[in-house]
Write a protein that holds these residues in place. Structure first.
Motif, mmCIF file in Angstrom:
data_model
loop_
_atom_site.group_PDB
_atom_site.id
_atom_site.type_symbol
_atom_site.label_atom_id
_atom_site.label_comp_id
_atom_site.label_asym_id
_atom_site.label_seq_id
_atom_site.Cartn_x
_atom_site.Cartn_y
_atom_site.Cartn_z
ATOM 1 N N THR A 1 49.555 43.419 53.715
ATOM 2 C CA THR A 1 49.142 42.894 52.414
ATOM 3 C C THR A 1 50.045 41.716 52.061
ATOM 4 O OG1 THR A 1 48.440 45.105 51.761
ATOM 5 C CG2 THR A 1 48.760 43.494 50.000
ATOM 6 N N PHE A 2 49.445 40.647 51.563
ATOM 7 C CA PHE A 2 50.202 39.437 51.253
ATOM 8 C C PHE A 2 49.526 38.699 50.103
ATOM 9 C CE2 PHE A 2 47.099 38.682 54.467
ATOM 10 C CZ PHE A 2 46.500 37.488 54.123
ATOM 11 N N ASN B 1 45.702 38.307 46.064
ATOM 12 C CA ASN B 1 46.232 39.267 47.023
ATOM 13 C C ASN B 1 45.180 39.593 48.075
ATOM 14 O OD1 ASN B 1 48.723 39.504 45.701
ATOM 15 N ND2 ASN B 1 47.869 40.968 44.258
ATOM 16 N N TYR B 2 45.632 39.572 49.324
ATOM 17 C CA TYR B 2 44.756 39.809 50.467
ATOM 18 C C TYR B 2 45.378 40.839 51.399
ATOM 19 C CZ TYR B 2 42.124 35.715 49.043
ATOM 20 O OH TYR B 2 41.354 34.828 48.337
ATOM 21 N N GLN B 3 44.544 41.377 52.273
ATOM 22 C CA GLN B 3 45.026 42.338 53.261
ATOM 23 C C GLN B 3 44.337 42.083 54.594
ATOM 24 O OE1 GLN B 3 43.888 46.663 53.161
ATOM 25 N NE2 GLN B 3 46.057 46.830 52.608
ATOM 26 N N LEU C 1 41.871 41.734 47.778
ATOM 27 C CA LEU C 1 42.152 43.011 47.109
ATOM 28 C C LEU C 1 41.678 43.083 45.667
ATOM 29 C CD1 LEU C 1 45.610 43.985 48.589
ATOM 30 C CD2 LEU C 1 43.327 44.696 49.289
ATOM 31 N N THR C 2 41.665 41.984 44.943
ATOM 32 C CA THR C 2 41.233 42.024 43.553
ATOM 33 C C THR C 2 39.793 42.502 43.435
ATOM 34 O OG1 THR C 2 42.726 40.203 43.063
ATOM 35 C CG2 THR C 2 41.037 40.702 41.427
ATOM 36 N N SER C 3 38.945 42.019 44.317
ATOM 37 C CA SER C 3 37.532 42.417 44.270
ATOM 38 C C SER C 3 37.201 43.516 45.277
ATOM 39 C CB SER C 3 36.652 41.198 44.559
ATOM 40 O OG SER C 3 36.875 40.745 45.887
ATOM 41 N N ALA C 4 38.193 43.911 46.089
ATOM 42 C CA ALA C 4 37.995 44.923 47.141
ATOM 43 C C ALA C 4 36.889 44.516 48.115
ATOM 44 C CB ALA C 4 37.711 46.291 46.531
ATOM 45 N N ALA C 5 36.742 43.216 48.316
ATOM 46 C CA ALA C 5 35.664 42.715 49.164
ATOM 47 C C ALA C 5 36.175 42.305 50.541
ATOM 48 C CB ALA C 5 35.008 41.503 48.501
#
Length: 108
Positions: free
Chosen positions: A82-83, A56-58, A27-31
């Motif tokens: 999201t975690f 943070n990831y999704q 999520l930080t890089s939206a990648a």
């Protein structure tokens, strides 16, 4: 560095949910950092993304086609979980799926 896996269980039909596309985003890089499709046992054990840094990831589960293929009208066509990865270990994120609800937890 950490790794991740997931497991989708269809609680309405009482068996694993195969054929569900799952996408892993940082999520930080939206990648998009990895993706896979649940196997016959409902699992994705390798997102082909290597080791994951803390952050943070999704996980996005595209369940609409699975619902149609199993004759279920799913209220949620897509489920996002999201975690946060905080330390070096394996993270397992199971998803329990039914037509009108879902649940998840941090597995082992």
């Amino acid at each position: 560095m950490s790794t991740i896996s997931t497991h989708v269980l269809d609680t309405a039909l009482g068996h694993p949910a195969p054929g569900i596309p799952v996408h892993l985003h940082q999520l930080t890089s939206a990648a998009l950092v990895g993706s896979g499709t649940t196997d016959a046992d409902g699992r994705v054990t390798d997102f082909a993304c290597g080791q994951l840094e803390p952050g943070n990831y999704q996980l996005r589960f595209d369940v609409a086609e699975y619902g149609a293929a199993t004759g279920q009208e799913l209220f949620f066509p897509e489920i996002s979980v999201t975690f946060t990865i905080t330390d070096e270990r394996h993270y397992h994120v199971p998803l329990l799926l039914s037509p009108f609800a879902f649940s998840t937890y941090r597995g082992s």
